[in-house]
Design an enzyme around this catalytic site. Structure first.
Site: not given
Ligand code: GLA
Length: 726
Positions: A176, A280, A367, A476, A480, A523, A526, A531, A611
């Site tokens: 548990e 759990f 994405d 990446k 999400n 990711c 973000g 971890d 720039e």
């Molecule tokens: C998340 C990631 C972003 C981007 C979007 C795409 O929010 O953190 O950097 O890749 O997804 O959907």
């Protein structure tokens, strides 16, 4: 020898370079904790005291001796059912529904090298770098057996702990609650430092007193989360950045966790780190085991900076793996903030051309390149290149990118599915969902049941067939949304959260086995899964979806307590910033992004010629110092939550090269002069500012510091490079 066993007393001493950890199995077979802290050369069992504590329970063997109670004694692995009414490390429900377990010492083993954990990330080290102590404890009544594992990395001042719980009895057991580490302190006033946050504002440092109410730092979100990080520091009252005693506990795990801390009735402090106990209920049949993820412990008597240096080295040398663990990472340009979903193959090729012109090494197609994915409402789960959108095949696209001398990377989110996808239409049972109830959507997507092998296999095949199409050198890996329904069609609900994370690890391990040269950046919107568990597979993680340079000062500050800068993805983006609307100079954005794995998150085509030139110089500077930034020591020189300026220092391991970075957070009329003191320099060495040629003695820079140049205007910044004179 890192592990010393005193047979007469059944006492174990774990020695590292600067710390000592001690415990003993006493006359009843209970494993009592004796000491953790600054190195000592002494048996610490004299610290134990025994008194009649009225309402605290006494084991039957003690007969009418009321002075022995596990409710008051310090323990290594406290268990519910032994009379300890404090928060425990283990709760087992027996077949008769009683919640009780009584673990006694059986045997131990000391071996060279560092133990490994099946299916879980863990600190790795060779036979010269580490020793392992394993101690077997057993309850002869229900057959529960616990193997406590201690990994001692002497030079690094690191001790790792894990536990393997096995049902060696005949009846089923349900776990548990399970922790991998408990630290009991007989006395002292402590404060708990933890890192809380939210999407786009992760890892804010908070320091709170440990009191007689229990504090929990935890995640119930299926990922380690934006809201709380699985790393905590227990500090003595007067500990600061540079002085005083503090202990770290870092859980090497990417899912639900729980850290409990509190003072008991006699002002003794207990800190427990382990798996989240809510939802759990881990069933163990005869012969089955549960491996509790590892906790990395360290102690510093030199404040938080001393502690951070230990964790940074440990993560860089003993957690991150693969080709990129210790080599400079490519500077990358990511398409997300440049184009969002609105791109085609030419957009990516143009980004690659711009990248080549600026000196960027790698372009990432974020994405929107697969299935029916022109917004975040559809397409997840269909990992099939949308050639119509790109206007070419992936192979053709990557060839064009590579032709520019630029590497190619791609975004994936393997754990998710959109209801509007072929995968979901064909396999609606693949998701985590409670039968007969409406699904909970988040970002309009559902979570695939990664605790099931056939689900992972489907996605693995799809992802491999994409990776096999072209020269893809980076991915990446995103996630999400959080888990809300811990219900699987195949697994017992109480196991889902844990098995899900093991599924993610299994997938990542297979992917790395098949593509050993691949660089994976973690990711989760973000930094929602930032971890040490993920860092075992992905040596860098996108630190936050917030690319605002000024907010990033705080986010990166909090992240730096446990995680080295070599793990933290950090990009220059366009202004006004897309998350905050704030305007900062390109220079300041560059300075801030250089305190991590550097890159860009904008359309360089929209930059002016000046720039672009500034960007070229920025990249040159970063590349010149990338080795130092990634492998040197990192010091926080101010607190962005309190100070008017934010300063940090990167210094090479041999102390000969220093980058001092300063950003002015606030500007006011008639400002006082502030001074920044450097750290970790060689006292008697002369350091030369390579721009002004001014020379300073190391001691002067550390004791008196340098005056800060504020200048006019908001958010100014500068860097000073200092080289030691020979
Ligand atoms: C998340 C990631 C972003 C981007 C979007 C795409 O929010 O953190 O950097 O890749 O997804 O959907």
């Amino acid at each position: 020898m890192a592990v010393i066993y005193n047979k007469e007393k059944n006492l174990f001493t774990l020695q590292t370079k600067n710390t000592t950890y001690q415990m003993k199995a006493d006359q009843l077979g209970y494993l009592l904790h004796l000491y953790y802290g600054k190195k000592v050369d002494q048996d610490m069992d004299y610290l134990l005291t025994y008194a009649d504590r009225g309402f605290s329970g006494n084991p039957a063997e003690m007969a009418d001796n009321r002075t022995y109670s596990l409710d008051t004694l310090p323990q290594e692995y406290p268990v519910l059912g032994t009379g300890d009414n404090r928060s425990t490390a283990l709760v087992i429900r027996n077949a008769d529904y009683s919640e009780c377990c009584d673990l006694r010492y059986v045997s131990h083993e000391i071996i060279k090298g560092k133990y490994k954990l099946d299916g879980l990330p863990a600190v790795y080290a060779n036979d010269k770098e580490a020793e392992t102590l394993s101690i077997i404890l057993k309850d002869n009544s229900n057959g529960a057996q616990v193997k406590l594992l201690y990994g001692i990395l002497e030079e690094e001042d690191i001790i790792t702990r894990s536990a393997i719980i096995t049902n060696s009895g005949q009846e089923n057991l349900v776990i548990e609650k399970a922790a991998s580490a408990c630290l009991d302190f007989l006395a002292g006033d402590y404060e708990l430092i933890h890192f809380h946050g939210r999407h786009t504002m992760e890892r804010n440092m908070e320091r709170i007193p440990v009191s007689h109410t229990e504090i929990k730092v935890e995640s119930r979100r299926g990922a380690s989360s934006h809201q709380h990080n699985p790393g905590v520091i227990l500090a003595e009252h007067n500990t600061t950045e540079d002085y005083g005693n503090c202990y770290g506990m870092l859980f090497v795990y990417s899912g639900n966790f729980m850290c409990e801390s509190g003072k008991d009735q006699f002002d003794q402090t207990r800190l427990v780190m382990g798996l989240q106990s809510e939802q759990f209920h881990y069933r163990l049949k005869h012969g089955q085991s549960l491996i509790v993820p590892e906790t990395i412990l360290s102690f510093s008597d030199k404040g938080f900076s001393g502690l951070s240096l230990k964790y940074h080295d440990c993560i860089r040398r003993h957690i991150c793996r693969g080709k990129y663990a210790n080599s400079p990472r490519p500077v990358l340009l990511n398409s997300w903030e440049a184009a969002y979903f609105d791109f085609n193959g030419n957009t990516i090729i143009n980004l690659a051309k711009e990248a080549a012109d600026l000196g960027i090494d790698l372009v990432v197609m974020d994405d929107g390149w697969f299935g029916n994915r022109d917004s975040d409402n559809s397409g997840l789960g269909d990992w099939i290149v949308n050639e119509q959108k790109l206007g070419c095949s992936l192979n053709e696209l990557v060839k064009c990118v590579n032709k520019q001398g630029v590497k190619f990377g791609i975004w994936i989110e393997p754990e998710m599915v959109s209801e509007d996808s072929n995968l979901y239409r064909e396999h609606p049972d693949f998701v985590l969902q409670i039968p007969g109830r409406q699904p909970i959507r988040s970002r309009n997507q559902l979570v695939l049941d990664f605790s099931r092998e056939e689900v992972r296999e489907n996605i693995f095949k799809q992802i491999c067939s994409v990776l096999d199409q072209a020269n893809i050198e980076y991915i990446k890996w995103d996630m999400n949304r959080n888990l809300t329904e811990l219900y699987s069609n195949k697994n017992f609900p109480g196991c889902v959260a844990y098995n899900y994370v093991l599924g993610v690890y299994d997938f990542l391990e297979k992917l790395l086995n098949r593509y050993p040269g691949l660089l994976i950046e973690g990711c989760c919107g973000g930094g929602g899964r930032f971890d040490a568990g993920m860092l075992y597979y992905t040596p860098q993680i996108w630190c936050s979806d917030n690319t605002d340079a000024i907010d990033r000062l705080k986010i990166q500050y909090g992240t730096s307590f446990f995680y080295p800068v070599s793990t933290s993805g950090s990009h220059v983006s366009a202004v006004p910033n897309h998350q905050t609307g704030r305007i900062t100079s390109l220079h300041t954005r560059g300075v801030v992004a250089m305190s991590g794995i550097f890159g860009y998150e904008l359309d360089p085509g929209k930059l002016s010629d000046e720039e672009k030139e500034e960007t070229r110089q920025q990249i040159k500077t970063y590349k010149k110092y990338a080795g130092l930034i990634q492998s040197g020591d990192y010091y926080r020189l101010s607190d962005p939550f309190k100070d008017i300026y934010t300063a940090w220092e990167n210094i090479s391991k041999d102390g000969t090269q220093v980058i001092l970075s300063i950003v002015i957070n606030e500007i006011h009329g008639n400002m006082p002069v502030y001074y920044v003191k450097l750290k970790g320099l060689k006292a008697n060495t002369i350091y030369k500012d390579i721009e002004s040629d001014i020379c300073y003695q190391g001691t002067a820079l550390m004791e008196a510091g340098l005056p800060i140049r504020c200048g006019l205007g908001e958010y100014n910044s500068y860097q000073i490079i200092l080289n030691a004179e020979k």
